[in-house]
Design a protein around this motif. Structure first.
Motif, short mmCIF file in Angstrom:
data_model
loop_
_atom_site.label_atom_id
_atom_site.label_comp_id
_atom_site.label_asym_id
_atom_site.label_seq_id
_atom_site.Cartn_x
_atom_site.Cartn_y
_atom_site.Cartn_z
N LYS A 45 15.16 -0.59 -25.19
CA LYS A 45 15.50 -1.99 -25.44
C LYS A 45 14.98 -2.86 -24.30
CE LYS A 45 19.43 -1.69 -28.49
NZ LYS A 45 20.87 -1.79 -28.67
N ASN A 46 15.05 -2.32 -23.09
CA ASN A 46 14.53 -3.00 -21.90
C ASN A 46 13.33 -2.19 -21.41
OD1 ASN A 46 16.75 -4.92 -21.80
ND2 ASN A 46 17.99 -3.21 -21.07
N ASP A 125 15.59 1.04 -28.47
CA ASP A 125 15.35 0.06 -29.52
C ASP A 125 14.82 0.73 -30.77
OD1 ASP A 125 15.01 -2.64 -30.51
OD2 ASP A 125 12.86 -2.37 -30.22
#
Length: 135
Positions: A45-46, A125
């Motif tokens: 996600k990051n 993600d």
């Protein structure tokens, strides 16, 4: 001396004949003891977070306690040559080997695997899985 020479020549011919025989009749490749491959790719996600990447790696290492997994390799993107056929958009991968489909099914439902998903799924993600079996 003639007798020694004959023995040498006879021995050389026998050795050569054995080599030709082994080339002419190749042995069958040995069947893999771990014919099922389970390869998973994780996108963070990051994407720039080495902390998140390291947490997923640490979580994946806990999966080694699952007996059905015969080998587990964990990797991050390698700095190889950039080419059109190379996808380096992912962050972490796991490569597992199982004896059979039953072993892979045991892994899927195993409490350690379920805990890894619970503890780490907020970090990724996207996940893509490739399963293959030796032919």
């Amino acid at each position: 001396m003639e007798n020694t020479r004959r023995k040498f020549i006879a021995g050389s011919v026998a050795l050569a004949a054995g080599t030709v025989a082994s080339i002419a009749a190749p042995s069958q490749p040995e069947k893999s003891k771990t014919p099922l491959v389970h390869h998973v790719f994780f996108w963070l996600k990051n994407p720039g977070s080495t902390e998140d990447r390291d947490k997923i790696v640490a979580g994946l290492k806990t999966l080694r306690k699952i007996e059905a997994i015969k080998d587990l390799r964990i990797g991050v993107v390698a700095s190889t040559e950039k080419r059109d056929v190379v996808d380096n958009s992912w962050a972490v991968s796991e490569l597992m080997f199982f004896e059979d489909l039953a072993g892979q099914a045991i892994y899927q439902d195993h409490p350690i695997h379920q805990k890894f998903i619970k503890d780490c799924s907020h970090l990724w993600d996207k996940v893509i899985v490739y399963d293959a079996i030796d032919v």
